[in-house]
Design a protein around this motif. Structure first.
Motif, PDB file in Angstrom:
ATOM      1  N   VAL A 472      12.293 -10.655 -17.596  1.00  0.00           N
ATOM      2  CA  VAL A 472      12.816 -11.777 -16.807  1.00  0.00           C
ATOM      3  C   VAL A 472      12.491 -11.584 -15.322  1.00  0.00           C
ATOM      4  O   VAL A 472      12.060 -12.519 -14.632  1.00  0.00           O
ATOM      5  N   VAL A 473      12.676 -10.365 -14.817  1.00  0.00           N
ATOM      6  CA  VAL A 473      12.380 -10.069 -13.403  1.00  0.00           C
ATOM      7  C   VAL A 473      10.891 -10.228 -13.113  1.00  0.00           C
ATOM      8  O   VAL A 473      10.497 -10.781 -12.073  1.00  0.00           O
ATOM      9  N   LEU A 474      10.046  -9.781 -14.044  1.00  0.00           N
ATOM     10  CA  LEU A 474       8.597  -9.882 -13.842  1.00  0.00           C
ATOM     11  C   LEU A 474       8.141 -11.342 -13.808  1.00  0.00           C
ATOM     12  O   LEU A 474       7.228 -11.702 -13.057  1.00  0.00           O
ATOM     13  N   ARG A 475       8.791 -12.193 -14.607  1.00  0.00           N
ATOM     14  CA  ARG A 475       8.386 -13.602 -14.658  1.00  0.00           C
ATOM     15  C   ARG A 475       8.950 -14.411 -13.491  1.00  0.00           C
ATOM     16  O   ARG A 475       8.398 -15.448 -13.123  1.00  0.00           O
ATOM     17  N   SER A 476      10.045 -13.944 -12.932  1.00  0.00           N
ATOM     18  CA  SER A 476      10.729 -14.719 -11.903  1.00  0.00           C
ATOM     19  C   SER A 476       9.932 -14.761 -10.595  1.00  0.00           C
ATOM     20  O   SER A 476       9.417 -13.743 -10.136  1.00  0.00           O
ATOM     21  N   THR A 477       9.864 -15.955 -10.008  1.00  0.00           N
ATOM     22  CA  THR A 477       9.207 -16.104  -8.696  1.00  0.00           C
ATOM     23  C   THR A 477      10.200 -15.914  -7.559  1.00  0.00           C
ATOM     24  O   THR A 477       9.820 -15.962  -6.386  1.00  0.00           O
ATOM     25  N   LYS A 478      11.477 -15.680  -7.912  1.00  0.00           N
ATOM     26  CA  LYS A 478      12.514 -15.502  -6.899  1.00  0.00           C
ATOM     27  C   LYS A 478      13.121 -14.102  -6.910  1.00  0.00           C
ATOM     28  O   LYS A 478      14.035 -13.814  -6.144  1.00  0.00           O
ATOM     29  N   ALA A 479      12.608 -13.235  -7.760  1.00  0.00           N
ATOM     30  CA  ALA A 479      13.151 -11.876  -7.843  1.00  0.00           C
ATOM     31  C   ALA A 479      12.927 -11.138  -6.539  1.00  0.00           C
ATOM     32  O   ALA A 479      11.837 -11.184  -5.957  1.00  0.00           O
ATOM     33  N   THR A 480      13.955 -10.442  -6.065  1.00  0.00           N
ATOM     34  CA  THR A 480      13.846  -9.693  -4.817  1.00  0.00           C
ATOM     35  C   THR A 480      13.339  -8.279  -5.073  1.00  0.00           C
ATOM     36  O   THR A 480      13.291  -7.806  -6.224  1.00  0.00           O
ATOM     37  N   LEU A 481      12.981  -7.600  -3.991  1.00  0.00           N
ATOM     38  CA  LEU A 481      12.563  -6.203  -4.100  1.00  0.00           C
ATOM     39  C   LEU A 481      13.684  -5.356  -4.707  1.00  0.00           C
ATOM     40  O   LEU A 481      13.428  -4.451  -5.499  1.00  0.00           O
ATOM     41  N   ALA A 482      14.923  -5.676  -4.337  1.00  0.00           N
ATOM     42  CA  ALA A 482      16.063  -4.935  -4.864  1.00  0.00           C
ATOM     43  C   ALA A 482      16.183  -5.114  -6.374  1.00  0.00           C
ATOM     44  O   ALA A 482      16.466  -4.154  -7.105  1.00  0.00           O
ATOM     45  N   GLN A 483      15.956  -6.322  -6.858  1.00  0.00           N
ATOM     46  CA  GLN A 483      16.042  -6.574  -8.296  1.00  0.00           C
ATOM     47  C   GLN A 483      14.926  -5.869  -9.048  1.00  0.00           C
ATOM     48  O   GLN A 483      15.137  -5.388 -10.164  1.00  0.00           O
ATOM     49  N   VAL A 484      13.742  -5.805  -8.466  1.00  0.00           N
ATOM     50  CA  VAL A 484      12.623  -5.089  -9.092  1.00  0.00           C
ATOM     51  C   VAL A 484      12.955  -3.598  -9.196  1.00  0.00           C
ATOM     52  O   VAL A 484      12.756  -2.971 -10.243  1.00  0.00           O
ATOM     53  N   ASP A 485      13.461  -3.023  -8.105  1.00  0.00           N
ATOM     54  CA  ASP A 485      13.820  -1.596  -8.113  1.00  0.00           C
ATOM     55  C   ASP A 485      14.892  -1.309  -9.155  1.00  0.00           C
ATOM     56  O   ASP A 485      14.820  -0.317  -9.892  1.00  0.00           O
ATOM     57  N   GLU A 486      15.897  -2.201  -9.217  1.00  0.00           N
ATOM     58  CA  GLU A 486      16.999  -1.976 -10.146  1.00  0.00           C
ATOM     59  C   GLU A 486      16.535  -2.131 -11.595  1.00  0.00           C
ATOM     60  O   GLU A 486      16.970  -1.391 -12.479  1.00  0.00           O
ATOM     61  N   ALA A 487      15.618  -3.089 -11.852  1.00  0.00           N
ATOM     62  CA  ALA A 487      15.098  -3.283 -13.214  1.00  0.00           C
ATOM     63  C   ALA A 487      14.315  -2.059 -13.673  1.00  0.00           C
ATOM     64  O   ALA A 487      14.400  -1.658 -14.848  1.00  0.00           O
ATOM     65  N   LEU A 488      13.566  -1.446 -12.747  1.00  0.00           N
ATOM     66  CA  LEU A 488      12.811  -0.233 -13.080  1.00  0.00           C
ATOM     67  C   LEU A 488      13.771   0.923 -13.352  1.00  0.00           C
ATOM     68  O   LEU A 488      13.589   1.678 -14.317  1.00  0.00           O
ATOM     69  N   TRP A 489      14.797   1.058 -12.514  1.00  0.00           N
ATOM     70  CA  TRP A 489      15.799   2.108 -12.718  1.00  0.00           C
ATOM     71  C   TRP A 489      16.481   1.940 -14.068  1.00  0.00           C
ATOM     72  O   TRP A 489      16.676   2.921 -14.807  1.00  0.00           O
ATOM     73  N   LEU A 490      16.824   0.712 -14.417  1.00  0.00           N
ATOM     74  CA  LEU A 490      17.520   0.443 -15.671  1.00  0.00           C
ATOM     75  C   LEU A 490      16.646   0.796 -16.871  1.00  0.00           C
ATOM     76  O   LEU A 490      17.120   1.372 -17.853  1.00  0.00           O
ATOM     77  N   LEU A 491      15.376   0.466 -16.785  1.00  0.00           N
ATOM     78  CA  LEU A 491      14.456   0.765 -17.876  1.00  0.00           C
ATOM     79  C   LEU A 491      14.346   2.269 -18.088  1.00  0.00           C
ATOM     80  O   LEU A 491      14.427   2.765 -19.215  1.00  0.00           O
TER      81      LEU A 491
END
Length: 507
Positions: A472-491
């Motif tokens: 979802v984060v990868l597809r989103s055009t509104k995802a922030t840098l913080a959301q990308v970092d958190e998605a990677l941490w979660l994975l």
């Protein structure tokens, strides 16, 4: 492993070497052995801790051909009775062996008075200490007197035992049925030249580190103690996996905690190596100088927070906005968390600290809507098919937060923030494809899903939902840098948890 004034200088010292090995045996076997005796029982005794058996000459019994149904073998083959199952045993008389008092429990087996707590219901160690090794007697000035007490000597102490709110340096603990909580008790220490002593008479002191029981309870040392390796063996992880480190027989090691491990059929404790805190040794392979505080597996691998009040605790999303669901504190006042983040809230124009909830750490019954109403019951399809959940529900399941200000740290591993308030603010920029490159690489490599055993099904599902969140984060055009970092941490975190965590009740 939980194992809690005046000196009579002409006292009879009692000596017995014990090692805290914990294994199961049947109480009915003890009774059967007692009935086989031709001598009428004199009364009943209870143990302080595990007790080795001795023959009439004062020698520890080591005879594998002799059938002793109420005893087990330690690592060296000596017979002992595990304390935690031997609540009450009959005895048939006493005997002074080499100047020491022993209790005859039948079948030509004897137990030292030093290992006995109650005799006919009366605490025989009230107001007394038992020594774990030979101990010099010191003066207030720190000078050795002319007296030395032998190992397993029973000594009267001076002063009064007090209750503490938290674990002191030396203590014993017990539970009260009225509140089912652990209570800590200690005998005030005397500091002499920087070391801890107990007063045992006028101007007479012994080192606290030489005491093994207080008032008939094992004395717990809340620190680092030494242990002797009894048999060459490899250390292990907390999940019972062998490491490459080999400990040799006779080697001295430092240990600082007794842990009840995750294995369902495991009896006893493993001990944490102080110098290698991710490694442990099974209790049967060591002889301890002091008893240590005990813990369970979850407290060593998880973090727990608890609601500050009885009010339901709201859950938030990765942007710091409420998701419309709250913890029902009546059902679950303490819960697992696995991360601590500063999240920037645009509406309030500030960064706040949030705990990330451990994926799959709660059930539907633990949650309410924010208006206090219960969540709707799951459909039959939802009960049997996790894929029936929507993408939003999967992300809520794996990626929810509680405000740190709504909870207190409760138990386990204390977490430190993974970012700063400034970083939370600065990473509100929209992420570019280049910013998502690392997450994309991790997502692509993780498509070969980890296969977990049935006992890890919940953790594996959390990992699957972390993949959904990343997509979802990868597809989103509104995802922030913080959301990308958190998605990677979660994975990365959910993947690691499959290998390192165990939850018996996860499904």
């Amino acid at each position: 492993m939980k194992l809690t004034k005046k000196i009579e200088l002409a006292m009879t010292a009692l000596i017995l070497v014990t090692t805290p090995f914990l294994t199961n045996f049947s109480q009915t076997q003890i009774v059967a052995a007692a009935k086989s005796s031709k001598v009428a029982a004199k009364g009943k005794i209870t143990l302080i801790y595990d007790a080795h058996l001795y023959n009439k000459y004062g020698h520890k019994i080591k005879n594998k051909n002799k059938y002793l149904p109420y005893a087990d073998d330690d690592v060296n083959g000596y017979k002992y009775i595990p304390e935690f199952n031997a609540d009450v045993m009959q005895y048939y008389g006493t005997k002074i062996i080499n100047g020491q008092k022993f209790y005859n429990i039948g079948s030509d087996c004897y137990i030292s008075m030093a290992d006995i707590k109650e005799v006919n219901g009366k605490n025989s160690k009230k107001g007394k200490l038992v020594l774990n090794q030979k101990s010099a007697v010191y003066t207030k000035a720190g000078n050795k007197s002319s007296y030395t007490l032998p190992k397993r000597a029973i000594v009267k102490y001076q002063g009064a035992v007090k209750e503490a709110k938290s674990k002191p340096k030396y203590y014993y603990s017990k539970y009260y049925k009225s509140d089912d909580n652990e209570h800590y008790f200690y005998l005030p220490l005397t500091k002499i030249k920087g070391k801890n002593y107990y007063a045992i008479g006028q101007n007479r002191y012994i080192k606290a580190n030489n005491v093994t029981s207080l008032d008939g309870y094992p004395l717990i040392y809340n620190g680092v103690t030494t242990a002797t390796v009894l048999e060459t063996t490899a250390t292990q992880t907390i999940k019972n996996q062998k490491t490459k480190r080999i400990l040799k027989k006779g080697q001295k090691i430092k240990v600082d905690l007794a842990v009840k491990p995750w294995a369902e059929d495991f009896e006893g404790y493993i001990f944490r190596l102080h110098d290698y805190p991710n490694e442990y040794i099974y209790e049967n392979y060591i002889s301890l100088r002091n008893y240590l505080p005990t813990s369970d597996y979850l407290a060593q691998v998880c973090s727990f927070v608890k609601s500050k009040t009885s009010t339901n605790v709201k859950l938030y999303g990765v942007t710091g906005n409420p998701i419309g669901v709250s913890f029902n504190t009546a059902e679950l006042s303490a819960f697992n968390v696995d991360g601590l983040f500063y999240i920037w809230n645009k509406a309030e124009n500030k960064a706040e600290l949030y705990y990330h909830l451990l994926s799959r750490s709660f059930n539907r019954k633990d949650l309410n809507n924010n208006d206090g109403t219960q969540l709707s019951s799951p459909t039959d399809d939802e009960k049997t098919n996790e894929n029936s959940l929507s993408t939003t529900e999967k992300i809520i399941s794996v990626n929810s937060f509680v405000k740190a200000s709504d909870v207190n740290f409760y138990d386990g591993i204390k977490l430190s923030p993974l970012n700063t308030p400034l970083e939370a603010e600065q990473k509100q920029k929209i992420a570019t494809d280049n910013d998502k490159a690392q997450l994309q690489k991790a997502f692509d490599s993780e498509q070969q899903n980890i296969t977990g055993s049935s006992r890890h099904a919940g953790l594996t599902l959390g990992y699957d939902y972390a993949l959904v969140n990343a997509a979802v984060v990868l597809r989103s055009t509104k995802a922030t840098l913080a959301q990308v970092d958190e998605a990677l941490w979660l994975l990365e975190t959910t993947k690691t948890q499959i290998k390192t965590l165990y939850f018996e009740d996860f499904s």
